[in-house]
Scaffold this motif. Structure first.
Motif, PDB file in Angstrom:
ATOM      1  N   GLU A  14      49.146  73.619  45.004  1.00  0.00           N
ATOM      2  CA  GLU A  14      49.657  72.648  44.040  1.00  0.00           C
ATOM      3  C   GLU A  14      50.970  72.093  44.526  1.00  0.00           C
ATOM      4  OE1 GLU A  14      50.003  74.279  40.193  1.00  0.00           O
ATOM      5  OE2 GLU A  14      48.032  75.160  40.238  1.00  0.00           O
ATOM      6  N   GLY A  15      51.099  70.893  44.698  1.00  0.00           N
ATOM      7  CA  GLY A  15      52.342  70.203  45.014  1.00  0.00           C
ATOM      8  C   GLY A  15      52.882  70.584  46.366  1.00  0.00           C
ATOM      9  N   GLY A  16      54.080  70.128  46.721  1.00  0.00           N
ATOM     10  CA  GLY A  16      54.731  70.399  47.977  1.00  0.00           C
ATOM     11  C   GLY A  16      54.325  69.409  49.028  1.00  0.00           C
ATOM     12  N   ASP A  17      55.145  69.294  49.996  1.00  0.00           N
ATOM     13  CA  ASP A  17      54.923  68.341  51.083  1.00  0.00           C
ATOM     14  C   ASP A  17      53.898  68.927  52.049  1.00  0.00           C
ATOM     15  OD1 ASP A  17      55.148  66.230  52.759  1.00  0.00           O
ATOM     16  OD2 ASP A  17      57.096  66.834  53.579  1.00  0.00           O
ATOM     17  N   PRO A  18      52.770  68.234  52.304  1.00  0.00           N
ATOM     18  CA  PRO A  18      51.763  68.773  53.205  1.00  0.00           C
ATOM     19  C   PRO A  18      52.275  68.905  54.634  1.00  0.00           C
ATOM     20  CG  PRO A  18      50.910  66.822  52.065  1.00  0.00           C
ATOM     21  CD  PRO A  18      52.323  67.012  51.649  1.00  0.00           C
ATOM     22  N   ALA A  19      53.171  68.050  55.068  1.00  0.00           N
ATOM     23  CA  ALA A  19      53.708  68.148  56.428  1.00  0.00           C
ATOM     24  C   ALA A  19      54.554  69.410  56.564  1.00  0.00           C
ATOM     25  CB  ALA A  19      54.530  66.911  56.755  1.00  0.00           C
ATOM     26  N   LEU A  20      55.333  69.731  55.520  1.00  0.00           N
ATOM     27  CA  LEU A  20      56.164  70.932  55.526  1.00  0.00           C
ATOM     28  C   LEU A  20      55.285  72.187  55.530  1.00  0.00           C
ATOM     29  CD1 LEU A  20      59.069  72.033  55.381  1.00  0.00           C
ATOM     30  CD2 LEU A  20      58.832  71.996  52.892  1.00  0.00           C
ATOM     31  N   ILE A  21      54.200  72.134  54.781  1.00  0.00           N
ATOM     32  CA  ILE A  21      53.276  73.278  54.721  1.00  0.00           C
ATOM     33  C   ILE A  21      52.584  73.449  56.068  1.00  0.00           C
ATOM     34  CG2 ILE A  21      51.170  74.134  53.660  1.00  0.00           C
ATOM     35  CD1 ILE A  21      52.100  72.811  51.070  1.00  0.00           C
ATOM     36  N   ASP A  22      52.137  72.350  56.691  1.00  0.00           N
ATOM     37  CA  ASP A  22      51.484  72.439  58.003  1.00  0.00           C
ATOM     38  C   ASP A  22      52.458  72.958  59.059  1.00  0.00           C
ATOM     39  OD1 ASP A  22      49.073  71.576  57.073  1.00  0.00           O
ATOM     40  OD2 ASP A  22      49.343  69.478  57.681  1.00  0.00           O
ATOM     41  N   ASP A  23      53.706  72.540  58.971  1.00  0.00           N
ATOM     42  CA  ASP A  23      54.725  73.020  59.909  1.00  0.00           C
ATOM     43  C   ASP A  23      54.944  74.516  59.736  1.00  0.00           C
ATOM     44  OD1 ASP A  23      56.555  72.619  61.969  1.00  0.00           O
ATOM     45  OD2 ASP A  23      58.239  72.585  60.540  1.00  0.00           O
ATOM     46  N   ARG A  24      54.991  74.984  58.492  1.00  0.00           N
ATOM     47  CA  ARG A  24      55.141  76.434  58.234  1.00  0.00           C
ATOM     48  C   ARG A  24      53.933  77.198  58.755  1.00  0.00           C
ATOM     49  NH1 ARG A  24      57.040  76.492  51.998  1.00  0.00           N
ATOM     50  NH2 ARG A  24      59.108  75.594  52.290  1.00  0.00           N
ATOM     51  N   LYS A  25      52.726  76.672  58.509  1.00  0.00           N
ATOM     52  CA  LYS A  25      51.503  77.337  58.996  1.00  0.00           C
ATOM     53  C   LYS A  25      51.498  77.417  60.520  1.00  0.00           C
ATOM     54  CE  LYS A  25      47.912  76.645  55.574  1.00  0.00           C
ATOM     55  NZ  LYS A  25      46.642  75.994  55.291  1.00  0.00           N
ATOM     56  N   ARG A  26      51.886  76.300  61.133  1.00  0.00           N
ATOM     57  CA  ARG A  26      51.907  76.272  62.595  1.00  0.00           C
ATOM     58  C   ARG A  26      52.920  77.279  63.137  1.00  0.00           C
ATOM     59  NH1 ARG A  26      54.903  73.589  66.003  1.00  0.00           N
ATOM     60  NH2 ARG A  26      55.825  72.249  64.430  1.00  0.00           N
ATOM     61  N   LYS A  27      54.114  77.337  62.530  1.00  0.00           N
ATOM     62  CA  LYS A  27      55.130  78.308  62.973  1.00  0.00           C
ATOM     63  C   LYS A  27      54.635  79.734  62.756  1.00  0.00           C
ATOM     64  CE  LYS A  27      59.322  75.567  62.388  1.00  0.00           C
ATOM     65  NZ  LYS A  27      60.587  75.429  61.640  1.00  0.00           N
ATOM     66  N   ARG A  28      54.010  79.972  61.607  1.00  0.00           N
ATOM     67  CA  ARG A  28      53.488  81.299  61.308  1.00  0.00           C
ATOM     68  C   ARG A  28      52.389  81.674  62.304  1.00  0.00           C
ATOM     69  NH1 ARG A  28      55.179  85.607  59.454  1.00  0.00           N
ATOM     70  NH2 ARG A  28      55.551  85.115  57.289  1.00  0.00           N
ATOM     71  N   MET A  29      51.485  80.727  62.622  1.00  0.00           N
ATOM     72  CA  MET A  29      50.417  80.988  63.586  1.00  0.00           C
ATOM     73  C   MET A  29      50.996  81.282  64.973  1.00  0.00           C
ATOM     74  SD  MET A  29      47.437  78.268  62.413  1.00  0.00           S
ATOM     75  CE  MET A  29      46.780  78.191  64.024  1.00  0.00           C
ATOM     76  N   LEU A  30      52.020  80.491  65.359  1.00  0.00           N
ATOM     77  CA  LEU A  30      52.660  80.753  66.654  1.00  0.00           C
ATOM     78  C   LEU A  30      53.339  82.118  66.653  1.00  0.00           C
ATOM     79  CD1 LEU A  30      54.220  77.274  67.544  1.00  0.00           C
ATOM     80  CD2 LEU A  30      52.342  78.451  68.686  1.00  0.00           C
ATOM     81  N   SER A  31      53.997  82.425  65.549  1.00  0.00           N
ATOM     82  CA  SER A  31      54.660  83.730  65.439  1.00  0.00           C
ATOM     83  C   SER A  31      53.635  84.858  65.501  1.00  0.00           C
ATOM     84  CB  SER A  31      55.461  83.800  64.135  1.00  0.00           C
ATOM     85  OG  SER A  31      56.003  85.070  63.952  1.00  0.00           O
ATOM     86  N   ASN A  32      52.525  84.677  64.788  1.00  0.00           N
ATOM     87  CA  ASN A  32      51.465  85.700  64.806  1.00  0.00           C
ATOM     88  C   ASN A  32      50.861  85.849  66.202  1.00  0.00           C
ATOM     89  OD1 ASN A  32      51.815  86.281  62.120  1.00  0.00           O
ATOM     90  ND2 ASN A  32      50.044  85.057  61.418  1.00  0.00           N
ATOM     91  N   ARG A  33      50.633  84.719  66.872  1.00  0.00           N
ATOM     92  CA  ARG A  33      50.081  84.778  68.235  1.00  0.00           C
ATOM     93  C   ARG A  33      51.039  85.498  69.180  1.00  0.00           C
ATOM     94  NH1 ARG A  33      47.957  78.618  68.461  1.00  0.00           N
ATOM     95  NH2 ARG A  33      46.051  78.954  67.272  1.00  0.00           N
ATOM     96  N   GLU A  34      52.329  85.184  69.065  1.00  0.00           N
ATOM     97  CA  GLU A  34      53.327  85.838  69.917  1.00  0.00           C
ATOM     98  C   GLU A  34      53.395  87.336  69.615  1.00  0.00           C
ATOM     99  OE1 GLU A  34      55.977  86.247  72.926  1.00  0.00           O
ATOM    100  OE2 GLU A  34      54.803  84.461  72.444  1.00  0.00           O
ATOM    101  N   SER A  35      53.340  87.665  68.340  1.00  0.00           N
ATOM    102  CA  SER A  35      53.353  89.085  67.952  1.00  0.00           C
ATOM    103  C   SER A  35      52.111  89.802  68.489  1.00  0.00           C
ATOM    104  CB  SER A  35      53.416  89.189  66.427  1.00  0.00           C
ATOM    105  OG  SER A  35      53.356  90.528  66.021  1.00  0.00           O
ATOM    106  N   ALA A  36      50.960  89.163  68.382  1.00  0.00           N
ATOM    107  CA  ALA A  36      49.723  89.754  68.903  1.00  0.00           C
ATOM    108  C   ALA A  36      49.801  89.912  70.417  1.00  0.00           C
ATOM    109  CB  ALA A  36      48.524  88.895  68.515  1.00  0.00           C
TER     110      ALA A  36
END
Length: 151
Positions: A14-36
Motif C-alpha cells: 500500500e502506498g510508497g514510492d515504487p522506485a524507492l521500494i525497488d531500490d531497497r529490494k535491489r540493495k537487499r538482494m545484493l546484500s543477500n547475494r554478498e552474504s551468501a
C-alpha cells in the motif's frame, strides 16, 4: 496503530514510492547475494582446512603405526633373546648344581676334603686321536747331509 501503519507501508503493498521500494529490494538482494557468497567462501575455507587436517592426521597415523610396528618387532626380538638367555641360565644352573653335588659326594667319599674323586687308581687308556703324530724315536735327531741339496 502507528506500528500497523508502518508495517503496511514498508511491505510495499500500500502506498510508497515504487522506485524507492525497488531500490531497497535491489540493495537487499545484493546484500543477500554478498552474504551468501561470503558464507560459501567460509564453508569452502572450513572444508579446505578440514581436508588438510585429515591429510596431516593420516600422515601422523601412518608414522605412529610404523613406529609401533618397529617397536613391536624390536620387542619380539628382545623377548626371543631373553628367552634364550633364560634357558641358558637354567641349563647352567642345573650344570652347576650337578657339579656341586659331585664335589660334595667326592668330599664325603674321601673324608678329608681333598679333590681326589676316585680312591683307586684308574689305568690310563691311550687314545690315538689325542696324539696323532707320535714320535717313535725321539732320541735320534735328523741330520742334514751335503748331498741333499744336489738333488
Amino acid at each position: 496503530m502507528a506500528s500497523i501503519q508502518r508495517s503496511a507501508a514498508s511491505s510495499g503493498s500500500e502506498g510508497g514510492d515504487p522506485a524507492l521500494i525497488d531500490d531497497r529490494k535491489r540493495k537487499r538482494m545484493l546484500s543477500n547475494r554478498e552474504s551468501a557468497r561470503r558464507s560459501r567462501m567460509r564453508k569452502q575455507k572450513v572444508l579446505q582446512d578440514l581436508t588438510e587436517e585429515v591429510y596431516q592426521l593420516q600422515t601422523s597415523n601412518m608414522e605412529i603405526t610404523q613406529s609401533i610396528k618397529t617397536k613391536e618387532d624390536s620387542y619380539l626380538k628382545m623377548e626371543s633373546a631373553n628367552n634364550i638367555l633364560r634357558a641358558q641360565t637354567m641349563e647352567l644352573s642345573d650344570r652347576l648344581h650337578s657339579l656341586n653335588s659331585i664335589i660334595e659326594m667326592a668330599e664325603k667319599v674321601n673324608g678329608n676334603g681333598s679333590f681326589n674323586v676316585f680312591p683307586i687308581e684308574m689305568p690310563q687308556i691311550s687314545d690315538p686321536f689325542m696324539n696323532p703324530w707320535p714320535l717313535y724315536y725321539p732320541f735320534h735327531p735328523l741330520m742334514a747331509s751335503p748331498d741333499m741339496s744336489l738333488h
